[in-house]
Motif scaffolding. Structure first.
Motif, PDB file in Angstrom:
ATOM      1  N   TYR A  13       3.162  -6.823  -9.337  1.00 51.04           N
ATOM      2  CA  TYR A  13       2.133  -6.063  -8.619  1.00 51.04           C
ATOM      3  C   TYR A  13       2.712  -5.479  -7.326  1.00 51.04           C
ATOM      4  N   CYS A 230      -3.003  -2.887  -6.321  1.00 53.79           N
ATOM      5  CA  CYS A 230      -1.819  -3.663  -6.682  1.00 53.79           C
ATOM      6  C   CYS A 230      -1.326  -4.497  -5.500  1.00 53.79           C
ATOM      7  N   ALA A 233      -3.505  -7.516  -5.138  1.00 52.10           N
ATOM      8  CA  ALA A 233      -3.198  -8.507  -6.175  1.00 52.10           C
ATOM      9  C   ALA A 233      -1.898  -9.241  -5.862  1.00 52.10           C
TER      10      ALA A 233
END
Length: 328
Positions: A13, A230, A233
Motif C-alpha cells: 500500500y 493507500c 492503509a
C-alpha cells in the motif's frame, strides 16, 4: 502469520501511494490546454465528489457533527485547505511549465524543512546528526540559488507549504479521508464559482475539448483520493520508520521523470545542489534508523527488567513454583 501478511500488505500500500504521487507528473500534462488554476478547481470539485462517495459507502459521517462543534478544528482545517491549495496549484503549474525537477526538489527537502519548523515553532531539540542534515540542506539551497541565478522558489514554496500542511493536520488529528472531505468541502464553493465563471466567459475547456478531456478532468478526484487511501492503509500496517523511508520514492520518481522523460536540463551546479540534498537525507535517514533501533533495544531492556522484577516478587511470595503450593 497474520501480522507478517499485514506488514507485507502495508508495504505494498505504501509503495502504491508514493508510487502514484511520484508518477503524477505524467498525468497533469494530459489536461492541457486547461490552465493550472482550472485544473486545480476541477481537482477540488471532483475530489469532494470521490471522497464523499467513499464516506457514503463506508457510512463514516459521525465526525461531521463533532467537527461542526469544534470551531478551533474548523479554523485549522480552513488553514490546511488554504495551504494545500497553494501546494496543489503550484505543483500543477510547475509540472505543466516544464519544471518537474525543481518541483521534485521541494519534496526532497520537505523533511528538512519539517525538522527546521519543529525547532522554530515547536521548540524541539535536535540531535547532532539532525543539525548536520539541516546545515547540509541549507548549503544545498545556496548552491542551487547560485546555479539558478535565483532562489529555488518553487521548491521552497512546495516544501514549506507541505510542511505547514503536515503540522496543521497533526494538530487537527482526524482521519485522512475525513480530513480531505472537510478541506475540499471548504474549497468547493470557490472552485465551483470559478469554473462557472469560466463557462460564462467561454474560456472553460471542460466539455469543449472532447469527452476524453472532460473525463480526464473528472479523474482528478480519483488521482487525488486513490494515493491517500493507500497511504491510510499503509500507515496502520507498517512502522513510521518504514513510511519515512518510503516517502522518498515520490520525489525519486518525479526527479527521474524530469530528467529521463521530460529531458529537463541538469547543469553541474544543479547536480551539486541535488547531491548535497541527497547527502542531507542520507544523514537524516541514518540517524532516524539508529535512533529507532536504540529505542527498540531500550524498550526490550525495560520489558526484560520488569519481567524479572515480577518473577523475583513472585518467588519471594512463594508463588514461583508449584512445589510451594499446599499438597492435595
Amino acid at each position: 502469520m497474520k501480522t507478517e501478511n499485514e506488514g507485507r500488505a502495508g508495504l505494498l500500500y505504501g509503495i502504491g501511494a508514493y508510487g502514484m504521487w511520484g508518477l503524477v507528473p505524467l498525468f497533469w500534462p494530459l489536461l492541457k490546454p486547461a490552465g493550472a488554476v482550472e485544473i486545480l478547481a476541477h481537482r477540488m470539485v471532483w475530489s469532494l465528489a470521490v471522497v464523499g462517495l467513499a464516506l457514503l459507502v463506508l457510512r463514516r459521517w459521525g465526525w461531521v457533527r463533532e467537527l461542526l462543534r469544534a470551531p478551533r478544528k474548523l479554523g485549522l482545517l480552513a488553514l490546511a485547505a488554504a495551504v494545500i491549495t497553494v501546494n496543489w496549484g503550484l505543483y500543477i503549474w510547475a509540472v505543466n511549465s516544464g519544471q518537474v525537477v525543481e518541483a521534485s526538489l521541494g519534496y526532497f527537502i520537505n523533511p528538512l524543512v519539517t525538522i527546521a519548523m519543529g525547532v522554530l515553532l515547536l521548540k524541539e531539540r535536535l540531535r547532532p546528526a539532525q543539525w548536520t542534515a539541516v546545515g547540509i540542506g541549507f548549503a544545498a539551497v545556496l548552491v542551487l540559488a547560485v546555479g539558478y541565478g535565483r532562489p529555488p522558489w518553487i521548491s521552497l514554496t512546495l516544501a514549506f507549504s507541505f510542511a505547514i500542511y503536515g503540522l496543521v493536520k497533526k494538530k487537527v488529528n482526524i482521519g485522512g479521508l475525513e480530513s480531505l472531505a472537510a478541506e475540499t468541502a471548504l474549497q468547493f464553493l470557490p472552485a465551483l464559482a470559478y469554473l462557472l465563471w469560466l463557462s460564462t466567459t467561454g474560456t472553460a475547456t471542460f466539455g469543449t475539448e472532447g469527452t476524453g478531456h472532460a473525463a480526464l478532468l473528472a479523474a482528478t478526484g480519483i488521482v487525488t483520493a486513490a494515493p491517500l487511501v493507500c497511504f491510510g492503509a499503509a500507515a496502520i500496517r507498517v512502522p513510521l520508520s518504514t513510511l519515512g523511508l518510503l516517502q522518498y520514492l515520490a520525489p525519486v520518481f518525479q526527479f527521474s521523470l524530469g530528467v529521463l522523460y521530460f529531458h529537463e536540463a541538469m547543469p553541474p551546479e544543479r547536480w551539486a545542489g541535488f547531491s548535497l540534498v541527497w547527502l542531507a537525507l542520507t544523514v537524516l535517514t541514518w540517524d532516524a534508523l539508529r535512533t529507532a533501533r536504540r529505542n527498540r533495544a531500550e524498550a526490550a531492556r525495560l520489558a526484560q527488567a520488569a519481567a524479572e522484577a515480577v518473577a523475583d516478587e513472585a518467588s519471594a511470595a512463594g508463588l514461583s513454583t508449584p512445589s510451594a503450593q499446599p499438597g492435595r
